[in-house]
Design a protein around this motif. Structure first.
Motif, short mmCIF file in Angstrom:
data_model
loop_
_atom_site.label_atom_id
_atom_site.label_comp_id
_atom_site.label_asym_id
_atom_site.label_seq_id
_atom_site.Cartn_x
_atom_site.Cartn_y
_atom_site.Cartn_z
N GLU A 191 0.82 -1.21 0.00
CA GLU A 191 0.00 0.00 0.00
C GLU A 191 0.85 1.26 0.00
OE1 GLU A 191 -3.65 2.03 2.56
OE2 GLU A 191 -3.06 -0.04 2.93
N ASN A 192 1.88 1.29 0.84
CA ASN A 192 2.75 2.47 0.94
C ASN A 192 4.21 2.02 0.76
OD1 ASN A 192 0.74 4.55 1.65
ND2 ASN A 192 0.48 3.30 3.49
N PRO A 193 4.65 1.84 -0.47
CA PRO A 193 6.01 1.36 -0.70
C PRO A 193 7.06 2.38 -0.27
CG PRO A 193 5.00 2.00 -2.77
CD PRO A 193 3.92 2.06 -1.74
N THR A 194 8.22 1.89 0.12
CA THR A 194 9.34 2.77 0.44
C THR A 194 9.71 3.60 -0.77
OG1 THR A 194 10.19 1.10 1.97
CG2 THR A 194 11.74 2.81 1.25
N PRO A 195 9.88 4.92 -0.61
CA PRO A 195 10.24 5.75 -1.77
C PRO A 195 11.49 5.23 -2.47
CG PRO A 195 9.63 7.14 0.09
CD PRO A 195 9.67 5.72 0.61
N ALA A 196 11.48 5.33 -3.79
CA ALA A 196 12.57 4.75 -4.59
C ALA A 196 13.92 5.34 -4.22
CB ALA A 196 12.28 4.96 -6.07
N ALA A 331 18.24 8.16 -14.11
CA ALA A 331 17.09 8.64 -13.34
C ALA A 331 17.61 9.28 -12.05
CB ALA A 331 16.15 7.48 -13.03
N ASP A 332 17.44 10.62 -11.92
CA ASP A 332 17.86 11.29 -10.69
C ASP A 332 16.79 11.11 -9.62
OD1 ASP A 332 15.80 13.09 -11.27
OD2 ASP A 332 17.17 14.58 -12.11
N ASP A 333 17.03 11.65 -8.41
CA ASP A 333 16.11 11.42 -7.29
C ASP A 333 14.70 11.90 -7.59
OD1 ASP A 333 18.19 10.29 -5.95
OD2 ASP A 333 18.33 11.81 -4.37
#
Length: 373
Positions: A191-196, A331-333
């Motif tokens: 549901e709330n994945p850890t930010p990439a 891909a940057d932050d």
């Protein structure tokens, strides 16, 4: 009162089986959210040790014939008007992918039972291939079988929008006779994945053994370029392999997980920053691996030369695509967060819960007078 639904699947086996696993998860959710109980019909006679034994009542056909299937349907339903959910994948019902017996049985059943809802999920429509391959010759017959079944169905579900449009045309241009519903993750979702950007700079490669040549031979230099461009410090290989992957790709060591439980899969994908797959980008909506990446917050990377813009997907917006000319996509932050959220937003309308809601609605639309058993 609990309603009964008959789900017809190619097989119910103890081995991982895409369509059968998909149908079981739909059954779980239909019972939980809609009070609809599934009785399965398995279209493949299996040796006793290969048959699955779980909480779901399952009738395995003794042989693949229209008479046996029709008798089984009548035995389950009795005098009640029980709806059917058919999972159509032609090769699952006949070795060469031409299950004429299935279409004949369903036509006879429909003639005897014109009222019950009959929803078909078209996991595949027909095969294509070069003229020297069998797919070229059986494809037109597979298409005619699918067309016959679509005409019997009160609703059709296709896994991609182009498939749904073709089903509409087969129904005489009756717009809306089929809907597109991309597949859900068969290993659940977060549901709330850890930010990439907060994840380790890792790359998961999840898939069956057939991906080996494409990933570890044909495109390994390209993957190494992506690894270097994005500071990848680990590659996690997940799935059965007949040959061990290389120990390193570029500067990243490869950690082999092998075949893994759902719990391990979810842990690995929920921690990886990226997830790579080798797949036709124009048909990503029907990939359960792509769905699993989206559902667990691993930014999907697809190795494909196709445009990849069907079903609301756009490369560079909700996934990354590497064609043979790409030497490294960075891909940057900020891009990581945007890609991850866009992938999750694309996935949510056809998560397992959402897909079961759609199927439940289609079953109810024409079942107001259906007898419940």
């Amino acid at each position: 009162m609990t309603a009964t639904l008959i789900q017809i699947v190619p097989r119910r086996s103890i081995s991982p089986e895409g369509v059968g696993d998909y149908a079981r998860l739909v059954a779980d959710r239909l019972l939980r959210d809609h009070d609809i109980r599934t009785v399965f019909i398995s279209g493949s006679p299996l040796p006793p040790l290969e048959r699955v034994h779980d909480e779901w009542e399952t009738h395995e056909l003794a042989e693949r014939s229209s008479t046996v299937l029709l008798d089984t349907l009548n035995r389950i339903a009795g005098r009640a008007a029980v709806p059917i959910l058919l999972h159509l994948s032609a090769y699952g019902y006949q070795r060469k992918g031409v299950p004429l017996w299935l279409a004949a049985a369903l036509e006879r059943w429909r003639h005897q039972n014109p009222a019950p809802p009959f929803v078909t999920i078209f996991h595949e429509l027909f095969a294509t291939g070069p003229i020297w391959g069998s797919a070229f010759w059986v494809g037109p017959l597979q298409a005619r079988i699918a067309q016959r079944i679509q005409r019997l169905s009160t609703a059709g579900i296709a896994t991609t929008a182009p498939y749904a449009a073709l089903l509409d045309r087969w129904r005489g241009g009756q717009h809306g006779s089929a809907i597109a519903l991309p597949v859900f993750s068969t290993i659940g979702d977060i549901e709330n994945p850890t930010p990439a950007a907060e994840r380790r700079a890792s790359l998961a490669i999840f898939g069956r053994e057939g991906i080996y040549d494409a990933v570890y031979r044909e495109r390994v230099d390209q993957i190494a370029a992506f690894v270097a461009a994005n500071g990848i410090d680990e590659i996690i290989d997940i799935g059965r392999r007949t040959e061990a992957p290389p120990a390193m790709i570029g500067t990243a060591p490869v950690r082999c997980v092998g075949e893994a439980s759902i719990a391990v899969l979810r842990k690995e994908l929920g921690a990886a920053r990226f997830g790579l797959l080798d797949y036709d980008a124009d048909r990503l909506a029907k990939s359960t691996i792509f769905a699993a990446y989206c559902a667990h917050g691993a930014i999907p990377i697809c190795l494909s030369d196709a445009a990849g813009q069907n079903d609301g997907l756009r490369p560079g917006q909700n996934y990354l695509k590497l064609d043979k000319s790409d030497t490294g996509v960075v891909a940057d932050d900020a891009a990581l967060g945007t890609l991850q959220q866009a992938a999750k937003n694309w996935y949510q309308p056809h998560s397992l819960k959402s897909s079961a809601n759609v199927i439940g609605r289609l079953l109810r639309q024409s079942s107001a007078t259906t007898e419940r058993i």
